[in-house]
Write an enzyme that holds these catalytic residues in place. Structure first.
Site, PDB file in Angstrom:
ATOM      1  N   GLY A  90       0.836  -1.199   0.000  1.00  0.00           N
ATOM      2  CA  GLY A  90       0.000   0.000   0.000  1.00  0.00           C
ATOM      3  C   GLY A  90       0.870   1.248   0.000  1.00  0.00           C
ATOM      4  N   GLU A 111       9.930  -2.117   4.213  1.00  0.00           N
ATOM      5  CA  GLU A 111       9.198  -1.993   2.939  1.00  0.00           C
ATOM      6  C   GLU A 111      10.108  -1.492   1.821  1.00  0.00           C
ATOM      7  OE1 GLU A 111       4.642  -1.052   4.423  1.00  0.00           O
ATOM      8  OE2 GLU A 111       6.013   0.611   4.116  1.00  0.00           O
ATOM      9  N   LYS A 129      -5.704   8.202  -2.070  1.00  0.00           N
ATOM     10  CA  LYS A 129      -4.243   8.238  -1.916  1.00  0.00           C
ATOM     11  C   LYS A 129      -3.551   9.003  -3.039  1.00  0.00           C
ATOM     12  CE  LYS A 129      -4.298   5.461   1.712  1.00  0.00           C
ATOM     13  NZ  LYS A 129      -3.895   4.076   1.713  1.00  0.00           N
TER      14      LYS A 129
HETATM   15  O1  LIG Z   1       4.082   1.641   7.201  1.00  0.00           O
HETATM   16  C1  LIG Z   1       3.070   1.382   6.587  1.00  0.00           C
HETATM   17  C2  LIG Z   1       2.970   1.281   5.132  1.00  0.00           C
HETATM   18  O2  LIG Z   1       3.824   2.127   4.427  1.00  0.00           O
HETATM   19  C3  LIG Z   1       1.558   1.271   4.560  1.00  0.00           C
HETATM   20  O3  LIG Z   1       1.661   0.620   3.329  1.00  0.00           O
HETATM   21  C4  LIG Z   1       0.941   2.622   4.351  1.00  0.00           C
HETATM   22  O4  LIG Z   1       0.940   3.334   5.569  1.00  0.00           O
HETATM   23  C5  LIG Z   1      -0.496   2.505   3.812  1.00  0.00           C
HETATM   24  O5  LIG Z   1      -1.287   1.864   4.759  1.00  0.00           O
HETATM   25  P1  LIG Z   1      -2.843   1.642   4.548  1.00  0.00           P
HETATM   26  O6  LIG Z   1      -3.005   0.698   3.417  1.00  0.00           O
HETATM   27  O7  LIG Z   1      -3.342   1.082   5.856  1.00  0.00           O
HETATM   28  O8  LIG Z   1      -3.454   2.990   4.256  1.00  0.00           O
END
Ligand SMILES: O=C[C@H](O)[C@H](O)[C@H](O)COP(=O)(O)O
EC number: 5.3.1.6
Length: 262
Positions: A90, A111, A129
């Site tokens: 994500g 990541e 996003k």
């Molecule tokens: O540290 C977390 C990651 O980078 C996540 O991929 C990012 O914060 C997005 O998270 P979500 O899909 O819960 O919005």
């Protein structure tokens, strides 16, 4: 069950469901972290169950490792796998060059290492996003706990020297205590509002002693899969320069929704 999901969860689900179609038998796959990536792990587990797909996952956090184990996805370490075919993760923000802000969940370091060690990175996201300019979401920097206040002061000085407008830098907390990453580090969040030159900022902050890594992912993401709450999906491939419109059906997904709990 799908009907009970919020539109945002449906959007995350359809993006995840479409993205796991990129996974082929025998692949080594980086498994991202966060609520959207958790959908991807569930969708992958479903494909493995239903199609006999064999995949080895490299999780990017202890949370994702736990979910993968729970769902029976074989996992290994990056050191064991060495190089991956694909990472699906994500993001907190992405722009039209597919530059990203990541680390809202504190997993940015693993990541970034895992995504960089992959032939391709696919980001899965809902429409919220997408931004014209990165920086509305606070930019996380992972810092060593030793001397973190000095590191924070150096970060603030750096933002002044770069003439960055927003300069609010905060230590991420977990209740009364600092938030601690899987690597035992702290996170400071940079509330910048907008990032005029992400590439420069990324290079400069990483020069500060005590900063381990930052949440800007530049030239790492190849494809973004954007989900909508009504099942529409858009697949943008930055290298091929293609944009594909698709649709994911919600039917027959009860076995995925049954284990909801992220
Ligand atoms: O540290 C977390 C990651 O980078 C996540 O991929 C990012 O914060 C997005 O998270 P979500 O899909 O819960 O919005």
């Amino acid at each position: 069950m799908a009907a009970d999901l919020s539109p945002i969860d449906k959007a995350k689900f359809v993006a995840a469901k479409r993205a796991v179609e990129f996974i082929e038998d025998g692949m080594r796959v980086g498994l991202g972290t966060g609520s959207t990536a958790a959908w991807m792990v569930r969708c992958l587990a479903e494909r493995m169950r239903e199609e006999g797909l064999r995949v080895t996952g490299v999780p990017t956090s202890s949370r994702t490792a736990g979910l993968a184990r729970q769902l029976g996805i074989p996992i290994t370490s990056l050191d064991e796998a060495r190089w991956l075919d694909l990472t699906i993760d994500g993001a907190d923000e992405f722009d039209h060059d597919l530059a990203l802000i990541k680390g809202g969940g504190g997993a940015l370091l693993q990541e970034k290492i895992v995504a960089t060690a992959s032939d391709r990175m696919i980001v899965i996201a809902d429409t919220a996003k997408e931004v014209a300019q990165l920086g509305g979401f606070p930019l996380p920097l992972e810092v060593i706990p030793f001397g973190w206040q000095t590191t924070k002061a150096l970060i603030e000085e750096t933002l002044v020297s770069l003439e960055v407008l927003g300069r609010d830098v905060t230590l991420r907390m977990n209740g009364e205590r600092p938030f601690v990453t899987d690597e035992g580090n702290y996170i400071v969040d940079l509330h910048l509002g907008r990032i005029g030159n992400p590439r420069q900022l990324s290079l400069v902050v990483n020069q500060i002693p005590g900063v381990v890594e930052n949440g800007l992912f530049i030239d790492i993401c190849d494809i973004v899969v954007i989900g909508h709450g009504d099942g529409r999906v858009e697949v943008r491939d930055i290298n091929a320069g293609t944009v594909e419109q698709d649709r994911v059906e919600f039917a027959d997904t009860d076995n995925i929704f049954a284990d909801l709990g992220d």
